[in-house]
Every structure is written in C-alpha cells, then in structure tokens.
Scaffold this motif. Structure first.
Motif, mmCIF file in Angstrom:
data_model
loop_
_atom_site.group_PDB
_atom_site.id
_atom_site.type_symbol
_atom_site.label_atom_id
_atom_site.label_comp_id
_atom_site.label_asym_id
_atom_site.label_seq_id
_atom_site.Cartn_x
_atom_site.Cartn_y
_atom_site.Cartn_z
ATOM 1 N N LEU A 30 13.978 39.257 22.530
ATOM 2 C CA LEU A 30 14.124 40.458 21.711
ATOM 3 C C LEU A 30 12.869 41.319 21.763
ATOM 4 O O LEU A 30 12.946 42.549 21.883
ATOM 5 C CB LEU A 30 14.441 40.074 20.266
ATOM 6 C CG LEU A 30 15.736 39.297 20.006
ATOM 7 C CD1 LEU A 30 15.915 39.055 18.508
ATOM 8 C CD2 LEU A 30 16.946 40.026 20.572
ATOM 9 N N VAL A 71 20.523 41.029 22.924
ATOM 10 C CA VAL A 71 21.414 40.185 22.118
ATOM 11 C C VAL A 71 22.636 39.770 22.927
ATOM 12 O O VAL A 71 23.053 38.600 22.911
ATOM 13 C CB VAL A 71 21.834 40.929 20.830
ATOM 14 C CG1 VAL A 71 22.914 40.141 20.088
ATOM 15 C CG2 VAL A 71 20.631 41.144 19.923
ATOM 16 N N GLU A 74 21.721 37.057 25.370
ATOM 17 C CA GLU A 74 21.588 35.745 24.753
ATOM 18 C C GLU A 74 22.957 35.123 24.471
ATOM 19 O O GLU A 74 23.149 33.909 24.630
ATOM 20 C CB GLU A 74 20.776 35.854 23.454
ATOM 21 C CG GLU A 74 19.301 36.113 23.656
ATOM 22 C CD GLU A 74 18.617 34.969 24.380
ATOM 23 O OE1 GLU A 74 18.923 33.801 24.089
ATOM 24 O OE2 GLU A 74 17.785 35.253 25.257
ATOM 25 N N ILE A 115 26.128 41.083 15.618
ATOM 26 C CA ILE A 115 25.642 40.092 14.654
ATOM 27 C C ILE A 115 26.818 39.311 14.070
ATOM 28 O O ILE A 115 26.759 38.083 13.913
ATOM 29 C CB ILE A 115 24.829 40.780 13.547
ATOM 30 C CG1 ILE A 115 23.496 41.284 14.116
ATOM 31 C CG2 ILE A 115 24.584 39.826 12.374
ATOM 32 C CD1 ILE A 115 22.715 42.159 13.177
ATOM 33 N N ALA A 130 18.395 38.044 14.765
ATOM 34 C CA ALA A 130 18.759 39.374 15.262
ATOM 35 C C ALA A 130 18.856 40.376 14.120
ATOM 36 O O ALA A 130 18.439 41.532 14.246
ATOM 37 C CB ALA A 130 20.090 39.303 16.013
#
Length: 225
Positions: A30, A71, A74, A115, A130
């Motif tokens: 990040l 994100v 990942e 998220i 995150a």
C-alpha cells in the motif's frame, strides 16, 4: 465433499490478525503504490498547466486509484484470477450504474466496495488495514480543499487592481494560490486555490467581502468540493 474443498482454501480469517508477515507485506504494498502514484500525480510539468479545480484535484484521485490497484493486487494474490473477474464485473457495474458526483467520489466508491469485498472474503486483517490507510489519505487530502472562486462584475478598468486586492486577502488567509486567470474583456477573475485546514469557506468569503475595497470589488461565486 465440502470438507475436502474447505481444506483447499487459504488458511485465513480472524486468526489472520496474528499473521504479522502478511500484514507487513500488505502494508508495504500500500505504501509503495501510494508513493509511486504520488510520483506520477505530482509530476513537475503537470503543476504548470493547472488552471481548473478539477485539474488541481486530479493528483488526489490518481493516488487513490493507485491505492485501489494495490488492494486489488493483494486480493488477486490471495484468491487468484477468479476473484479478479469478480472485481472487473463490480467495476463495470459501478461505472455504468452508479451516478457519482466526481472522480474523487468514484475512487472512494470503488475503495469502499473493495473493502467490503475483502471483509466478505474473510480477510478482516487486510480490510481493517486498507480502511485505515484510505482514511488517513482522505484526511490528508481533504484537510486542504481545493476551491474555485469566480469574481465577476468588477468595475470597468479595475481588473488588475481587483486582482491585487483579492490575491492579497487570500494570502492573508493562508490560502495557497494555484492559478489566477484574468479576463479583462469580461471584467472577471477566476482563482483556483487550496484552503488551509483551520479556515472555512465562510471565513474566506467574509474576509473577501470586508477587506476588498468597494471601488474594485466584484460579485463572488464559489465552487468547492
């Protein structure tokens, strides 16, 4: 059958809060994405051509999209390309079925959706990280909102004097001027500036109305996001 399939899933979940190696690796991703996004977003040649509020806000949006990309990376790293297609489908749905007011709101919408997806995939540790990282970026970016100020109906022949007066007041209020566009034929000036965190639009508006001499004062229209 379900037992065999369950054994193939990654060993993650609430116990993942103790997976410090993964947390450090994800946090580093990040940070790296944010830094590299900022390198492009704040390119020196870009700052020279900024003359609208949308262009001044663009670096924030680019950095948020870099964070979104990290994100997604990942998630795909954990669950594979199948989840990547799910994310692609969600992106298409948001692009064509969601009416976001601006690109800034679109980036936040995508981030919030990711998220939620992370939490639904049983990656609570990464979801919390995150969220905290995005919250910190938004706090930094929106603490100094970019405003566009249009001063029109300036007394004829006083555009330059008005420009000096308004610029001086903005400077006194600690506003960082990004661009100033004087239109002598229309008796108008357009300002794009960044407001300090501790100052409100009402305070700046009041100062402009009180401190600029009536001899050069015009009518003020605001655009702020």
């Amino acid at each position: 059958m379900f037992g065999a399939e369950a054994t193939m899933l990654p060993s993650i979940g609430w116990a993942g809060f103790l997976d410090w190696q993964y947390l450090v690796q994800a946090f580093a991703a990040l940070v790296l994405a944010t830094f590299l996004g900022a390198v492009i977003a704040f390119h020196p040649t870009t700052a020279r051509t900024v003359d609208t509020r949308e262009e001044a806000e663009l670096p924030k949006v680019l950095i948020m999209y870099a964070l979104v990309g990290a994100v997604i990376g990942e998630i795909v790293l954990k669950y594979g390309m199948v989840v990547g297609f799910v994310i692609f489908g969600l992106g298409g749905l948001m692009r064509f079925r969601t009416d976001a007011a601006s690109t800034r709101d679109t980036s936040r919408l995508i981030m919030v959706t990711l998220i939620g997806l992370i939490a639904g995939l049983n990656l609570p540790h990464f979801a919390v990280m995150a969220t905290a990282f995005a919250w910190a970026l938004i706090y930094v970016f929106d603490g100094h909102p970019v405003c566009e100020l249009e001063v029109h109906e300036i007394p004829k022949g006083r555009v330059k004097d008005a420009s000096d007066a308004y610029r001086a007041v903005l400077g006194d209020m600690k506003c960082k001027l990004i661009s100033e566009n004087k239109q002598f034929s229309k008796q108008r000036i357009d300002y794009v500036f960044r407001m300090p965190r501790a100052v409100t639009q009402e305070q700046v508006h009041k100062a402009l109305c009180e401190r600029v001499s009536p001899e050069v004062r015009g009518e003020i229209d605001w655009e702020i996001e």
